[in-house]
Design an enzyme around this catalytic site. Structure first.
Site, PDB file in Angstrom:
ATOM      1  N   ASN A  17       0.826  -1.207   0.000  1.00  0.00           N
ATOM      2  CA  ASN A  17       0.000   0.000   0.000  1.00  0.00           C
ATOM      3  C   ASN A  17       0.860   1.258   0.000  1.00  0.00           C
ATOM      4  OD1 ASN A  17      -2.301  -1.556   0.085  1.00  0.00           O
ATOM      5  ND2 ASN A  17      -2.722  -1.199   2.250  1.00  0.00           N
ATOM      6  N   ARG A  57     -10.837  -4.392 -13.843  1.00  0.00           N
ATOM      7  CA  ARG A  57      -9.703  -5.246 -13.477  1.00  0.00           C
ATOM      8  C   ARG A  57     -10.168  -6.699 -13.511  1.00  0.00           C
ATOM      9  NH1 ARG A  57      -6.166  -1.455 -11.277  1.00  0.00           N
ATOM     10  NH2 ARG A  57      -7.127   0.206 -10.047  1.00  0.00           N
ATOM     11  N   TYR A  79     -11.942  -9.982  -1.289  1.00  0.00           N
ATOM     12  CA  TYR A  79     -12.650  -8.711  -1.156  1.00  0.00           C
ATOM     13  C   TYR A  79     -14.108  -9.001  -0.786  1.00  0.00           C
ATOM     14  CZ  TYR A  79      -8.918  -6.220  -3.776  1.00  0.00           C
ATOM     15  OH  TYR A  79      -7.727  -5.680  -4.199  1.00  0.00           O
ATOM     16  N   HIS A 129     -15.003  -3.929   0.608  1.00  0.00           N
ATOM     17  CA  HIS A 129     -14.991  -3.297  -0.706  1.00  0.00           C
ATOM     18  C   HIS A 129     -16.372  -2.904  -1.218  1.00  0.00           C
ATOM     19  CE1 HIS A 129     -13.995  -3.145  -5.150  1.00  0.00           C
ATOM     20  NE2 HIS A 129     -12.999  -2.443  -4.627  1.00  0.00           N
ATOM     21  N   ARG A 143     -14.054   2.245   4.813  1.00  0.00           N
ATOM     22  CA  ARG A 143     -12.836   1.452   4.981  1.00  0.00           C
ATOM     23  C   ARG A 143     -11.577   2.312   4.962  1.00  0.00           C
ATOM     24  NH1 ARG A 143     -11.406  -1.264  -0.098  1.00  0.00           N
ATOM     25  NH2 ARG A 143      -9.936   0.442  -0.314  1.00  0.00           N
ATOM     26  N   ARG A 150      -5.578   2.138 -13.560  1.00  0.00           N
ATOM     27  CA  ARG A 150      -4.212   2.328 -13.081  1.00  0.00           C
ATOM     28  C   ARG A 150      -3.573   1.025 -12.627  1.00  0.00           C
ATOM     29  NH1 ARG A 150      -4.783   5.864  -8.670  1.00  0.00           N
ATOM     30  NH2 ARG A 150      -4.676   7.701 -10.002  1.00  0.00           N
ATOM     31  N   HIS A 174     -15.943   2.769 -14.632  1.00  0.00           N
ATOM     32  CA  HIS A 174     -15.655   2.024 -13.413  1.00  0.00           C
ATOM     33  C   HIS A 174     -16.831   1.157 -12.969  1.00  0.00           C
ATOM     34  CE1 HIS A 174     -14.703   1.723  -8.947  1.00  0.00           C
ATOM     35  NE2 HIS A 174     -13.541   1.396  -9.482  1.00  0.00           N
TER      36      HIS A 174
END
Length: 684
Positions: free
Chosen positions: A45, A373, A466, A590, A562, A403, A433
């Site tokens: 992270n 993703r 997740y 998530h 979160r 990204r 997204h």
């Protein structure tokens, strides 16, 4: 309050989230190897934080318009960030050493190349020659042209070479530690003991095999790594070859200047100076002294079989989705009523089955999907390819600008096109997204649509770690609007026909404001008014200001955030009626879920959008209503379980960040309780 006191700096709040990750490593109730894994997550992270947020702060300092837009002093924020990172790094080192000592108490030892007995030395030497040496290709430091020859994800050994009969004219080389090999090697040990070695030290031991043929007899190796600015401008015009443009932009990252340099504090000054010159690391850049090992994100790879596997979480078995019997067609089941899937408590295999069955179902005419993703070896992508091979129309919006996933997405886009799948052109000015699947079938000469609307990516790998949701529906009022989203993506024409869905950049912000305003009016009128808002990040100041107004009007607001939370809960005169928690546990929280009292007629939405400026105005996002009362009640029940968490929940508080939420009575670990709840539900 001053305007600057109304909000927590985004970067500071993000680092506070990463500290919560480290707290899981410090938590002695977690298994030892899992605690090491949390340190690895923390490290990974932090790398991303430098690549993105520190890079953005550096850019803001150069551009006045950035300062005006974000209303922060980037130089001041960067100073606070650096100070916080130093404190967190110290805590990291303390936590790592404590875990190593606890491992030793369980007869598990991490050895370096100087601590091996004869048998172990022989084993490691042979391991190096059989598995490692073929991956090593040193670069002589004086021949290194610039930093573009090195990869920022990798770690390197800076090797000082000498000859025992000469005291001067040392040479230096750079050796990349290969990523293809596990960072940890289990070495033989006596009964009752287990030993592990960092790959770095295996290479240190084997340096003689690489350099002694050149006459060198003395070797010293010091680890270093660096981080580049990874923000790239991916705005492209529709007439351009998007795949080529994005691919070239990704390659440009190799030329971005380092903005973080971490090195072994034992490195000789002359070697350090040469490295900094070659890598173009300047004194004003953020660089840190460190210990012998870096890239501790690889702690996520620490051997899980040690102590018979007793130092990791118990194996987690997903609960069957009883609404989807194995012997029934998934489309037929969805037609009978909406279904909500909860990951990882239930299996993502249900969505893979949906696509696989649709790829061969004669009723199905087309499958459309948005992809942000996906797994590298993606069952989702293979199902779509199979559908195209079976004559279905398959349309994919592949977000090439996701990204750090650009290369994987380019790979899949090219593969899909080679199989006859229609890959939609990029949408200028926006990232897509939203997580949508639309299946269109012909049944009894009528067009019937089925939709899957997710809070997370269609990714079987992340669905295991997740917490996300998928709403499966054949409700025409919803599926018609999902179809309209795809029409927008295909034809690039703005839409104004969304009544059920909240869709950015069209109506989402407006509808969220309307629902918050309705709660404010109900509170002012003495009626019950509340909101439960679960998201990853809350930074949009317009919505934060509206939540402050709601609190002051008496609306009860419960936040489950979160990560970044720029809102300050429980501030007298500002936000007394806002309570916030953040849950960090075994799985990454998530899902985005938004519930509004609505005068007793609850409205509840699930989807992909956080409450951030980019999600509401500069991305294509979708929040879908949960219209089925049973599903709505279950989603509210799960939210309530999370609000009652008193083991892994932290109170969101700007003055005292990351204090655990504690309460008397039963201990509630929400992720465990949700799993048990779904198990019990299946038995009814």
């Amino acid at each position: 309050m001053k305007n600057t006191d109304l909000y927590v700096d985004r970067e500071i709040s993000w680092l506070q989230f990463n500290e919560r990750v480290m707290q899981e490593a410090e938590d002695v109730t977690n298994p030892l190897v899992e605690r090491l894994s949390f340190l690895g997550i923390f490290s990974n992270n932090l790398d991303d934080f430098f690549r993105v947020r520190v890079a953005s702060l550096n850019r803001m300092m150069q551009e006045d318009n950035f300062r005006a837009e974000y209303q922060i002093d980037p130089a001041k924020t960067l100073r606070k960030v650096v100070q916080m990172i130093e404190q967190l790094q110290h805590k990291f080192d303390v936590a790592y050493e404590a875990i190593v000592k606890e491992l030793e108490q369980k007869n598990i030892f991490i050895l370096n190349e100087t601590q091996l007995n004869k048998e172990q030395y022989t084993f490691v030497e042979q391991y190096f020659r059989s598995h490692v040496r073929l991956h090593l290709f040193p670069i002589m430091l004086d021949k290194l042209k610039d930093h573009s020859s090195l990869r920022e994800h990798s770690i390197y050994l800076a090797v000082e070479l000498g000859k025992s009969n000469k005291k001067t004219n040392e040479k230096y080389a750079i050796v990349e530690i290969p990523e293809k090999i596990s960072r940890f090697v289990i070495v033989p040990s006596k009964a009752g003991k287990e030993c592990v070695m960092w790959l770095d030290d295996v290479i240190r031991l084997g340096l003689k095999d690489i350099f002694s043929p050149l006459g060198y007899t003395v070797f010293s190796a010091y680890t270093f790594k660096f981080t580049r600015d990874s923000e790239i401008n991916t705005d492209v015009r529709p007439t351009e070859n998007v795949l080529e443009i994005v691919s070239d932009l990704v390659k440009q990252r190799m030329w971005a200047l380092p903005l973080r340099f971490v090195y072994d504090r034992a490195m000789p000054a002359r070697l350090l100076k040469m490295l900094m010159e070659k890598l173009q690391v300047h004194k004003e850049d953020v660089f840190q002294k460190g210990g012998r090992y870096h890239n501790k994100k690889d702690l996520m790879q620490f051997p899980r079989s040690l102590a018979g596997g007793s130092l990791v979480y118990e194996e987690f078995t997903p609960v069957d989705a009883k609404e989807i019997p194995l012997d029934q067609n998934v489309l037929d089941v969805i037609k009978q009523g909406d279904i909500m899937l909860h990951y990882p408590y239930q299996s993502f295999q249900n969505v893979i089955d949906l696509l696989r069955e649709s790829s061969i179902d004669e009723r199905v005419k087309s499958i459309k999907i948005t992809v942000y993703r996906v797994a590298k070896d993606s069952a989702i992508m293979n199902a779509l390819i199979n559908a195209a091979r079976n004559g279905k129309q398959v349309v994919v919006y592949m977000e090439l600008k996701a990204r750090f996933d650009e290369e994987n997405n380019i790979h899949w886009a090219e593969r899909l096109m080679s199989e006859g799948v229609q890959v939609l052109d990029i949408l200028p000015g926006y990232k897509v997204h939203c997580k949508l699947i639309l299946i269109t079938a012909s049944e009894n000469r009528k067009t019937v649509r089925y939709a899957a609307i997710g809070t997370g990516n269609p990714n079987e790998d992340t669905a295991r770690i997740y917490t996300d949701k998928h709403l499966l529906t054949a409700n025409p009022s919803v599926t018609k609007e999902v179809s309209a989203v795809f029409d927008f993506l295909e034809n690039k024409r703005f839409q104004n026909q969304f009544n059920q869905l909240l869709v950015s950049p069209f109506n989402m912000r407006k509808r969220l404001v309307e629902m918050i305003d309705a709660e404010i009016e109900n509170a002012k009128s003495g009626r019950k008014a509340w909101m439960i808002l679960k998201m990853n990040s809350l930074t949009d100041r317009k919505l934060i200001n509206l939540l402050y107004a709601a609190s002051q009007s008496g609306v009860q607001v419960k936040l489950i955030v979160r990560g970044v939370c720029a809102l300050r809960p429980q501030v007298p005169g500002l936000s007394e009626n806002i309570e916030g928690i953040s849950i960090v546990d075994r799985f990454l929280e998530h899902a985005r879920v938004y519930a509004f009292c609505n005068g007793g007629k609850t409205k509840l939405y699930v989807g992909s959008a956080d409450w951030m400026l980019r999600n509401l105005d500069y991305r294509v996002e979708v929040l879908a209503p949960v219209l089925d009362k049973t599903l709505q009640d279950e989603a509210l029940h799960i939210l309530q379980i999370q609000l009652e968490d008193n083991m892994h929940a932290r109170v969101v508080n700007a003055q005292k960040p990351n204090e655990y939420k504690r309460s008397s009575g039963k201990k509630i670990r929400s992720q465990w309780e949700i799993w048990k709840h779904l198990q019990k539900r299946n038995k009814k």
